[in-house]
Motif scaffolding. Structure first.
Motif, PDB file in Angstrom:
ATOM      1  N   GLU A  52       0.849  -1.194   0.000  1.00  0.00           N
ATOM      2  CA  GLU A  52       0.000   0.000   0.000  1.00  0.00           C
ATOM      3  C   GLU A  52       0.885   1.243   0.000  1.00  0.00           C
ATOM      4  OE1 GLU A  52      -3.166   1.168  -0.311  1.00  0.00           O
ATOM      5  OE2 GLU A  52      -2.232   3.116   0.080  1.00  0.00           O
ATOM      6  N   ASN A  60     -10.388   4.999  -1.261  1.00  0.00           N
ATOM      7  CA  ASN A  60     -11.845   5.102  -1.333  1.00  0.00           C
ATOM      8  C   ASN A  60     -12.568   4.281  -0.276  1.00  0.00           C
ATOM      9  OD1 ASN A  60     -11.688   6.838  -3.431  1.00  0.00           O
ATOM     10  ND2 ASN A  60     -12.065   5.304  -5.016  1.00  0.00           N
ATOM     11  N   THR A  65     -19.673   6.609   0.987  1.00  0.00           N
ATOM     12  CA  THR A  65     -20.863   6.908   1.788  1.00  0.00           C
ATOM     13  C   THR A  65     -21.525   5.632   2.315  1.00  0.00           C
ATOM     14  OG1 THR A  65     -21.909   7.235  -0.353  1.00  0.00           O
ATOM     15  CG2 THR A  65     -21.437   9.204   0.921  1.00  0.00           C
ATOM     16  N   TYR A 353     -18.963   3.956  -8.942  1.00  0.00           N
ATOM     17  CA  TYR A 353     -19.439   4.580  -7.708  1.00  0.00           C
ATOM     18  C   TYR A 353     -19.703   3.550  -6.612  1.00  0.00           C
ATOM     19  CZ  TYR A 353     -21.309   7.801 -11.293  1.00  0.00           C
ATOM     20  OH  TYR A 353     -21.499   8.620 -12.369  1.00  0.00           O
ATOM     21  N   LYS A 357     -19.825  -1.840  -1.457  1.00  0.00           N
ATOM     22  CA  LYS A 357     -20.704  -2.991  -1.225  1.00  0.00           C
ATOM     23  C   LYS A 357     -20.129  -4.271  -1.810  1.00  0.00           C
ATOM     24  CE  LYS A 357     -23.647  -1.029  -3.993  1.00  0.00           C
ATOM     25  NZ  LYS A 357     -22.723  -0.228  -4.845  1.00  0.00           N
TER      26      LYS A 357
HETATM   27  P1  FAD Z   1      -9.160   2.095  -2.384  1.00  0.00           P
HETATM   28  O1  FAD Z   1      -9.480   2.171  -0.931  1.00  0.00           O
HETATM   29  O2  FAD Z   1      -8.991   3.366  -3.117  1.00  0.00           O
HETATM   30  O3  FAD Z   1      -7.869   1.168  -2.522  1.00  0.00           O
HETATM   31  C1  FAD Z   1      -6.913   1.248  -3.559  1.00  0.00           C
HETATM   32  C2  FAD Z   1      -5.568   1.419  -2.877  1.00  0.00           C
HETATM   33  O4  FAD Z   1      -4.529   1.263  -3.848  1.00  0.00           O
HETATM   34  C3  FAD Z   1      -5.395   2.804  -2.267  1.00  0.00           C
HETATM   35  O5  FAD Z   1      -5.232   2.682  -0.868  1.00  0.00           O
HETATM   36  C4  FAD Z   1      -4.157   3.361  -2.957  1.00  0.00           C
HETATM   37  O6  FAD Z   1      -3.338   4.147  -2.116  1.00  0.00           O
HETATM   38  C5  FAD Z   1      -3.459   2.082  -3.402  1.00  0.00           C
HETATM   39  N1  FAD Z   1      -2.531   2.295  -4.522  1.00  0.00           N
HETATM   40  C6  FAD Z   1      -2.751   2.964  -5.664  1.00  0.00           C
HETATM   41  N2  FAD Z   1      -1.657   2.959  -6.439  1.00  0.00           N
HETATM   42  C7  FAD Z   1      -0.708   2.245  -5.759  1.00  0.00           C
HETATM   43  C8  FAD Z   1       0.642   1.905  -6.044  1.00  0.00           C
HETATM   44  N3  FAD Z   1       1.257   2.273  -7.182  1.00  0.00           N
HETATM   45  N4  FAD Z   1       1.308   1.163  -5.124  1.00  0.00           N
HETATM   46  C9  FAD Z   1       0.717   0.774  -3.963  1.00  0.00           C
HETATM   47  N5  FAD Z   1      -0.568   1.099  -3.645  1.00  0.00           N
HETATM   48  C10 FAD Z   1      -1.262   1.819  -4.544  1.00  0.00           C
HETATM   49  N6  FAD Z   1     -19.392   2.345  -2.992  1.00  0.00           N
HETATM   50  C11 FAD Z   1     -20.505   1.744  -2.472  1.00  0.00           C
HETATM   51  O7  FAD Z   1     -20.687   0.549  -2.655  1.00  0.00           O
HETATM   52  N7  FAD Z   1     -21.413   2.444  -1.748  1.00  0.00           N
HETATM   53  C12 FAD Z   1     -21.302   3.782  -1.560  1.00  0.00           C
HETATM   54  O8  FAD Z   1     -22.141   4.394  -0.895  1.00  0.00           O
HETATM   55  C13 FAD Z   1     -20.189   4.447  -2.132  1.00  0.00           C
HETATM   56  N8  FAD Z   1     -20.058   5.785  -1.992  1.00  0.00           N
HETATM   57  C14 FAD Z   1     -18.929   6.415  -2.424  1.00  0.00           C
HETATM   58  C15 FAD Z   1     -18.772   7.775  -2.163  1.00  0.00           C
HETATM   59  C16 FAD Z   1     -17.584   8.419  -2.483  1.00  0.00           C
HETATM   60  C17 FAD Z   1     -17.433   9.871  -2.188  1.00  0.00           C
HETATM   61  C18 FAD Z   1     -16.525   7.680  -3.066  1.00  0.00           C
HETATM   62  C19 FAD Z   1     -15.227   8.348  -3.365  1.00  0.00           C
HETATM   63  C20 FAD Z   1     -16.696   6.317  -3.368  1.00  0.00           C
HETATM   64  C21 FAD Z   1     -17.891   5.670  -3.070  1.00  0.00           C
HETATM   65  N9  FAD Z   1     -18.101   4.311  -3.319  1.00  0.00           N
HETATM   66  C22 FAD Z   1     -19.219   3.679  -2.831  1.00  0.00           C
HETATM   67  C23 FAD Z   1     -17.138   3.536  -4.116  1.00  0.00           C
HETATM   68  C24 FAD Z   1     -16.155   2.723  -3.291  1.00  0.00           C
HETATM   69  O9  FAD Z   1     -15.654   3.490  -2.216  1.00  0.00           O
HETATM   70  C25 FAD Z   1     -15.014   2.240  -4.190  1.00  0.00           C
HETATM   71  O10 FAD Z   1     -15.535   1.645  -5.362  1.00  0.00           O
HETATM   72  C26 FAD Z   1     -14.114   1.205  -3.510  1.00  0.00           C
HETATM   73  O11 FAD Z   1     -13.756   1.613  -2.211  1.00  0.00           O
HETATM   74  C27 FAD Z   1     -12.872   0.979  -4.376  1.00  0.00           C
HETATM   75  O12 FAD Z   1     -12.117  -0.134  -3.965  1.00  0.00           O
HETATM   76  P2  FAD Z   1     -11.003  -0.092  -2.791  1.00  0.00           P
HETATM   77  O13 FAD Z   1     -11.671  -0.011  -1.484  1.00  0.00           O
HETATM   78  O14 FAD Z   1     -10.111  -1.258  -2.973  1.00  0.00           O
HETATM   79  O15 FAD Z   1     -10.253   1.260  -3.174  1.00  0.00           O
END
Ligand code: FAD
Length: 404
Positions: A52, A60, A65, A353, A357
């Protein structure tokens, strides 16, 4: 707290990276951490590192939300999100962690006969999938949601599609729960470790370059959400993904008055109330591609206007803060969980978005794919090549856009 915040032990270790792992996961968000957890738990694969670039949960997964639902329409999405909902329903026991999963119900409002027809179709599809859906009329809704404007609104409320098993969960806790579960099983969670290159030899992945040195790996999974295109570029891949900002807002704490998650059918606005009392709400993307995790004023104005149209009482609440996250938008609004043309290199992206979930089912399916090299039944249609061949597109952008 009562302990004075003393003597608490860290939830996970803080190991230095080893020079070699069987599996490296790029990205410590919800999807990366869940993948690591299920690799260890379901497949006994623990020589795994999650790399990470910032801190766990700072992307995200900690910015959304928090809406959790299984109300998709199309085969491909329908079974996948249904599987995710079942995993959510057992998640706190599975992780032994309070993720504050609250099945308070989601109501998608509709405002025309055409929207009612679409809601009926989607409700039937949800029931066929084994999930729950009820059509509510205007009078029932008025009793359930008395704070909405039923009398003078520009777009009159005709009714709503009610999904009682939908609701919310505490986003950070989901990341922390999966992180602790993966760490306990031996996975190395390595923070402040940015992947800067992907090593490939003879069409096979061999490892990654990072800000903390080179790490060899037999298999590498790209799980970087909004940064997916940048990470895939390191492997010479051009993804069908655009990164856009999505903003959200929270007000000061208020006494409980919103019992459900409610979405507006005529503009981009949705709202719920957190357990602390803050109104949590959001709308649509800022419509320009960007890697800046902050939004701009026109986006805010659009959301506030939609909020005032639907529930004028919100005008009395004071917004405490707003923030943005970088969304990995796919052309058809649906995700990708697949292997790539490079041996041992896997891709998880396109959550648009709605990827919060999806966290349990996505981690489960990607772990299955990495461990067995076969797609999990729930995610068979989430293929990358649908954007090349045009076959099997899952054009469900409306559901993603309107209802988070
Ligand atoms: P992230 O938490 O973004 O994880 C990706 C990680 O990769 C990050 O921590 C980043 O730092 C890391 N990374 C990137 N590049 C590198 C690299 N080169 N080397 C090492 N690490 C790296 N979804 C829903 O289902 N319900 C909702 O109500 C909803 N509301 C939302 C509201 C907002 C304002 C936002 C922004 C998003 C919302 N979403 C919602 C969407 C959801 O949050 C995302 O689709 C989901 O969290 C994405 O997957 P993740 O948790 O793995 O992403």
């Amino acid at each position: 707290g009562l302990t004075g915040n003393k003597g608490w032990s860290p939830h996970w270790r803080n190991p230095d990276p080893k020079t070699e792992y069987d599996i490296v996961i790029i990205g410590g968000g919800g999807h990366g951490l869940a993948t690591a957890f299920y690799l260890a738990k379901e497949h006994g694969l623990t020589n795994v590192a999650v790399l990470e670039k910032g801190y766990l949960g700072g992307g995200n997964v900690g910015r959304n939300t928090t809406i959790v639902r299984a109300n998709y329409y199309l085969p491909g999405n329908s079974e996948f999100y249904s599987h995710s909902m079942k995993l959510w329903e057992g998640l706190e026991q599975e992780l032994n962690y309070n993720v504050m999963h609250s099945q308070r119900g989601i109501i998608n409002l509709f405002h025309s006969d055409g929207q009612r027809d679409a809601a009926v179709r989607r409700g039937n599809a949800m029931r066929n999938q084994g999930d729950d859906a009820h059509l509510l009329g205007r009078d029932e809704l008025r009793k359930m949601l008395p704070y909405l404007d039923f009398d003078t609104a520009r777009f009159p409320i005709y009714g709503g599609l009610y999904h009682p098993r939908g609701g919310t969960a505490r986003h950070d806790a989901v990341a922390w729960g999966y992180a602790r579960g993966a760490d306990e099983r031996g996975v190395d969670l390595i923070q402040n470790c940015e992947v800067t290159g992907i090593d490939i030899s003879n069409g096979q992945v061999t490892g990654v370059q990072t800000t903390r040195g080179a790490i060899r790996a037999k298999k590498v999974a790209m799980v970087a959400a909004g940064r997916s295109s940048q990470v895939a570029e390191m492997a010479g891949m051009r993804l069908p993904i655009e990164s856009h900002i999505l903003q959200a807002y929270v007000t000061e704490g208020l006494k409980p008055f919103i019992d459900h998650v409610v979405t507006f059918g005529m503009s981009h606005f949705y709202i719920s109330q957190s357990d602390k009392g803050g109104l949590v709400f959001g709308g649509d993307l800022d419509f320009y591609a960007s890697y800046a995790a902050r939004g701009n004023l026109p986006g805010k104005e659009q959301v506030m206007e939609a909020a005032m149209t639907l529930m004028p009482a919100i005008g009395k609440a004071r917004v405490l803060r707003s923030w943005g996250g970088i969304m990995d938008m796919s052309p058809d609004g649906s995700p990708i969980i697949d292997h790539t043309h490079i041996g041992g290199l896997y891709l998880n992206t396109g959550w648009c978005y709605g990827g919060f979930k999806a966290v349990p089912a996505s981690g489960f399916a990607l772990a299955h794919l990495i461990a067995t090299d076969r797609p999990h039944a729930s995610a068979e249609k989430l293929r990358l090549d649908r954007f090349e061949t045009g076959y099997g597109l899952l054009d469900e952008e409306g559901t993603g856009a309107q209802h988070n």
